[in-house]
Structure formats: C-alpha cells, structure tokens
Write a protein that holds these residues in place. Structure first.
Motif, PDB file in Angstrom:
ATOM      1  N   HIS A  93     -24.941 -66.190 -27.925  1.00  0.00           N
ATOM      2  CA  HIS A  93     -24.558 -66.808 -26.659  1.00  0.00           C
ATOM      3  C   HIS A  93     -24.250 -65.779 -25.574  1.00  0.00           C
ATOM      4  CE1 HIS A  93     -23.233 -70.949 -28.485  1.00  0.00           C
ATOM      5  NE2 HIS A  93     -24.442 -70.567 -28.850  1.00  0.00           N
ATOM      6  N   GLN A  94     -24.286 -64.498 -25.923  1.00  0.00           N
ATOM      7  CA  GLN A  94     -23.941 -63.447 -24.966  1.00  0.00           C
ATOM      8  C   GLN A  94     -24.782 -63.472 -23.692  1.00  0.00           C
ATOM      9  OE1 GLN A  94     -21.377 -61.689 -25.003  1.00  0.00           O
ATOM     10  NE2 GLN A  94     -21.705 -59.870 -23.767  1.00  0.00           N
ATOM     11  N   PRO A  95     -26.093 -63.721 -23.751  1.00  0.00           N
ATOM     12  CA  PRO A  95     -26.861 -63.769 -22.495  1.00  0.00           C
ATOM     13  C   PRO A  95     -26.318 -64.788 -21.489  1.00  0.00           C
ATOM     14  CG  PRO A  95     -28.341 -63.655 -24.370  1.00  0.00           C
ATOM     15  CD  PRO A  95     -26.960 -63.860 -24.924  1.00  0.00           C
ATOM     16  N   ARG A  96     -25.929 -65.965 -21.991  1.00  0.00           N
ATOM     17  CA  ARG A  96     -25.399 -66.992 -21.096  1.00  0.00           C
ATOM     18  C   ARG A  96     -24.082 -66.556 -20.471  1.00  0.00           C
ATOM     19  NH1 ARG A  96     -24.893 -70.493 -17.623  1.00  0.00           N
ATOM     20  NH2 ARG A  96     -26.542 -69.061 -17.008  1.00  0.00           N
ATOM     21  N   ARG A  97     -23.211 -65.964 -21.279  1.00  0.00           N
ATOM     22  CA  ARG A  97     -21.917 -65.529 -20.759  1.00  0.00           C
ATOM     23  C   ARG A  97     -22.082 -64.416 -19.733  1.00  0.00           C
ATOM     24  NH1 ARG A  97     -21.461 -69.624 -21.873  1.00  0.00           N
ATOM     25  NH2 ARG A  97     -20.883 -70.523 -23.882  1.00  0.00           N
ATOM     26  N   LEU A  98     -23.030 -63.532 -19.995  1.00  0.00           N
ATOM     27  CA  LEU A  98     -23.261 -62.423 -19.068  1.00  0.00           C
ATOM     28  C   LEU A  98     -23.840 -62.939 -17.753  1.00  0.00           C
ATOM     29  CD1 LEU A  98     -22.865 -59.421 -19.008  1.00  0.00           C
ATOM     30  CD2 LEU A  98     -25.138 -59.124 -20.000  1.00  0.00           C
ATOM     31  N   ALA A  99     -24.741 -63.895 -17.838  1.00  0.00           N
ATOM     32  CA  ALA A  99     -25.290 -64.497 -16.620  1.00  0.00           C
ATOM     33  C   ALA A  99     -24.186 -65.190 -15.819  1.00  0.00           C
ATOM     34  CB  ALA A  99     -26.397 -65.481 -16.976  1.00  0.00           C
ATOM     35  N   GLU A 100     -23.290 -65.881 -16.505  1.00  0.00           N
ATOM     36  CA  GLU A 100     -22.161 -66.532 -15.821  1.00  0.00           C
ATOM     37  C   GLU A 100     -21.288 -65.493 -15.130  1.00  0.00           C
ATOM     38  OE1 GLU A 100     -21.705 -70.333 -18.925  1.00  0.00           O
ATOM     39  OE2 GLU A 100     -20.407 -68.570 -19.113  1.00  0.00           O
ATOM     40  N   MET A 101     -21.056 -64.369 -15.812  1.00  0.00           N
ATOM     41  CA  MET A 101     -20.264 -63.293 -15.213  1.00  0.00           C
ATOM     42  C   MET A 101     -20.897 -62.827 -13.910  1.00  0.00           C
ATOM     43  SD  MET A 101     -19.598 -59.419 -16.657  1.00  0.00           S
ATOM     44  CE  MET A 101     -21.127 -58.769 -15.939  1.00  0.00           C
ATOM     45  N   TRP A 102     -22.208 -62.628 -13.940  1.00  0.00           N
ATOM     46  CA  TRP A 102     -22.883 -62.123 -12.746  1.00  0.00           C
ATOM     47  C   TRP A 102     -22.965 -63.182 -11.651  1.00  0.00           C
ATOM     48  CZ3 TRP A 102     -23.064 -57.623 -10.953  1.00  0.00           C
ATOM     49  CH2 TRP A 102     -23.119 -56.513 -11.807  1.00  0.00           C
ATOM     50  N   HIS A 103     -23.111 -64.432 -12.011  1.00  0.00           N
ATOM     51  CA  HIS A 103     -23.134 -65.485 -10.987  1.00  0.00           C
ATOM     52  C   HIS A 103     -21.825 -65.484 -10.203  1.00  0.00           C
ATOM     53  CE1 HIS A 103     -26.668 -68.292 -12.164  1.00  0.00           C
ATOM     54  NE2 HIS A 103     -26.915 -67.061 -12.575  1.00  0.00           N
ATOM     55  N   LEU A 104     -20.703 -65.359 -10.893  1.00  0.00           N
ATOM     56  CA  LEU A 104     -19.405 -65.321 -10.223  1.00  0.00           C
ATOM     57  C   LEU A 104     -19.247 -64.046  -9.399  1.00  0.00           C
ATOM     58  CD1 LEU A 104     -17.126 -66.625 -13.112  1.00  0.00           C
ATOM     59  CD2 LEU A 104     -17.648 -67.820 -10.982  1.00  0.00           C
ATOM     60  N   THR A 105     -19.650 -62.918  -9.980  1.00  0.00           N
ATOM     61  CA  THR A 105     -19.503 -61.636  -9.295  1.00  0.00           C
ATOM     62  C   THR A 105     -20.362 -61.570  -8.042  1.00  0.00           C
ATOM     63  OG1 THR A 105     -19.064 -60.547 -11.423  1.00  0.00           O
ATOM     64  CG2 THR A 105     -19.715 -59.134  -9.581  1.00  0.00           C
ATOM     65  N   ILE A 106     -21.582 -62.034  -8.134  1.00  0.00           N
ATOM     66  CA  ILE A 106     -22.506 -62.000  -6.995  1.00  0.00           C
ATOM     67  C   ILE A 106     -21.965 -62.847  -5.840  1.00  0.00           C
ATOM     68  CG2 ILE A 106     -24.783 -62.779  -6.223  1.00  0.00           C
ATOM     69  CD1 ILE A 106     -25.735 -61.942  -9.129  1.00  0.00           C
ATOM     70  N   ARG A 107     -21.452 -64.017  -6.171  1.00  0.00           N
ATOM     71  CA  ARG A 107     -20.921 -64.892  -5.109  1.00  0.00           C
ATOM     72  C   ARG A 107     -19.708 -64.266  -4.416  1.00  0.00           C
ATOM     73  NH1 ARG A 107     -22.993 -68.842  -8.768  1.00  0.00           N
ATOM     74  NH2 ARG A 107     -24.406 -70.268  -7.662  1.00  0.00           N
ATOM     75  N   GLY A 108     -18.991 -63.396  -5.135  1.00  0.00           N
ATOM     76  CA  GLY A 108     -17.817 -62.767  -4.538  1.00  0.00           C
ATOM     77  C   GLY A 108     -18.110 -61.472  -3.797  1.00  0.00           C
ATOM     78  N   LEU A 109     -19.201 -60.785  -4.143  1.00  0.00           N
ATOM     79  CA  LEU A 109     -19.442 -59.449  -3.604  1.00  0.00           C
ATOM     80  C   LEU A 109     -20.638 -59.338  -2.673  1.00  0.00           C
ATOM     81  CD1 LEU A 109     -18.943 -57.197  -6.784  1.00  0.00           C
ATOM     82  CD2 LEU A 109     -17.248 -57.806  -5.054  1.00  0.00           C
ATOM     83  N   VAL A 110     -21.658 -60.147  -2.901  1.00  0.00           N
ATOM     84  CA  VAL A 110     -22.933 -59.956  -2.205  1.00  0.00           C
ATOM     85  C   VAL A 110     -22.988 -60.806  -0.933  1.00  0.00           C
ATOM     86  CG1 VAL A 110     -25.450 -60.188  -2.428  1.00  0.00           C
ATOM     87  CG2 VAL A 110     -24.077 -59.426  -4.387  1.00  0.00           C
ATOM     88  N   PRO A 111     -23.415 -60.211   0.193  1.00  0.00           N
ATOM     89  CA  PRO A 111     -23.561 -61.000   1.428  1.00  0.00           C
ATOM     90  C   PRO A 111     -24.491 -62.190   1.215  1.00  0.00           C
ATOM     91  CG  PRO A 111     -23.755 -58.655   1.884  1.00  0.00           C
ATOM     92  CD  PRO A 111     -23.743 -58.797   0.396  1.00  0.00           C
TER      93      PRO A 111
END
Length: 215
Positions: free
Chosen positions: A176-194
């Motif tokens: 299940h690690q790929p899904r969790r990692l994708a979730e991590m990046w979805h949250l991070t991208i929304r917080g950091l990326v213009p």
C-alpha cells in the motif's frame, strides 16, 4: 577464488536473513541465534563475518544508504526539475522498501534508534539534506512558493515520508506504500506549489504511483 566467493555468498545470506528478521520482529527481539537458524549457517560462520548484532545492523544500514545514493545519483543525472527529482527520489526509495527486506530493515533500524557509526550518516539526515537541496532548487525554479522555510519543510517532508511506512507497518501491507506516498505528495503539492503549476505535479504524483504499482 572459490573460497572467497563462498565467503561473500555466506555473508550476503546472513545479512538478508538478519534483515528479514529485523524487519519482521525488530532489532531488540531478534537474537543472533535466530539469525543463525534463519540463515541456515553455523555460529562460526556468522562470527567470522560479524562480531556482534550491532555489526549486522550497521552492514544493513550501509547497504540501505548505498541503494539510496544510487537512486539519487541516477535521478540527479536526468533532465528533471528539482521538484520532480525529489518526488521521483521518494518513490524510488519507497520502491526499494517494497521490493526488498534490506531497505525495509534499514528503515526499521533507523526508527528504532540503532547506532549509526561515522562516517555513515543517519538515513533521515541524508534524506533531509536531499530534500533541502531539491526544495531550494524548486524555489529558484518557481515550482515552490518563495516564502517557505526550506529547512522546516524538508524536515517535515522526511517525517511524513518515514511516518507513512512506520504507521503502515502496523496497519497495512507494504504494497500500500505507493498510495500513501501519492497521498503525501498530493497534500504537499497543494501546500507548496503555486496554483499555475500545481496540476503538473499532481498528475506526476498519480503517474509515479501507477508506475510503482506496475513495477
């Protein structure tokens, strides 16, 4: 030459057996006798290569560090943006943990406080250095907002990355690690990326998740 080859094979067998047990049961709950039995070698063979359990733990963490460096160096040599490189590095390191017991054991050893001997750096510090370098580049490339505290974000990102595996170890299969990692990046991208660049990296996170599942 044949004797040297057998010795190298025996050493590799012992390390793999130790990694499987450290990953499954933890460092403190695994004895040298357990490793001897699991590796199907004699105690003499084990002590020929490793004087103590700490030496085995260090050997595993060295191999984990080497594998992480190989992933990072390979991606650094490609024509990716800093943020894309960082994302691919996290998926690459996660893939190592999904595919083999040694990276998984290395992560568990690191979270359980196993001693790291110089000049080897603690894996979390290595990952923070990588994240800091890539986030700094991403700010310069306008893929990450300029008002962020790069060092604080790097530390938080590593904690998030490690936490997905630590929590997952108790609650769900490593697959299940790929899904969790994708979730991590979805949250991070929304917080950091213009906003104007966000879609590109959200799509990349989804693509890297799919590629990791297929691999």
């Amino acid at each position: 030459m044949a004797r040297q080859l057998r010795a190298e094979q025996t050493r590799a067998t012992i390390i793999t057996a130790a990694a499987e047990l450290f990953d499954r049961h933890g460092y403190e709950s695994t004895s040298l006798s357990d490793i001897v039995e699991h590796a199907q070698v004699t105690k003499g063979a084990l002590y020929f290569h490793f004087a103590a359990k700490e030496d085995l733990a260090h050997a595993i963490m060295e191999l984990q560090s080497k594998a992480s460096h190989e992933v990072t160096n390979d991606l650094d040599g490609r024509d990716y943006s800093s943020l894309e490189t960082l994302m691919r590095i996290t998926f690459g390191i996660a893939r190592l943990s999904v595919e083999g017991p040694i990276p998984r054991a290395g992560l568990r050893l690191a979270t359980e406080g196993a001693a790291v001997r110089p000049p080897l750096k603690h894996p979390f510090m290595e990952w923070q250095d990588i994240a800091t370098r890539k986030l700094t580049g991403a700010v310069k490339e306008a893929d990450v907002r300029p008002d962020i505290d790069v060092e604080a974000v790097a530390k938080s990102l590593v904690s998030f990355f490690v936490g997905t595996r630590v929590v997952g170890r108790s609650l769900e299969p490593v697959a299940h690690q790929p899904r969790r990692l994708a979730e991590m990046w979805h949250l991070t991208i929304r917080g950091l990326v213009p906003v104007t660049r966000r879609a590109r990296y959200l799509n990349l996170a989804a693509r890297l998740e799919r590629e990791m599942r297929v691999a």
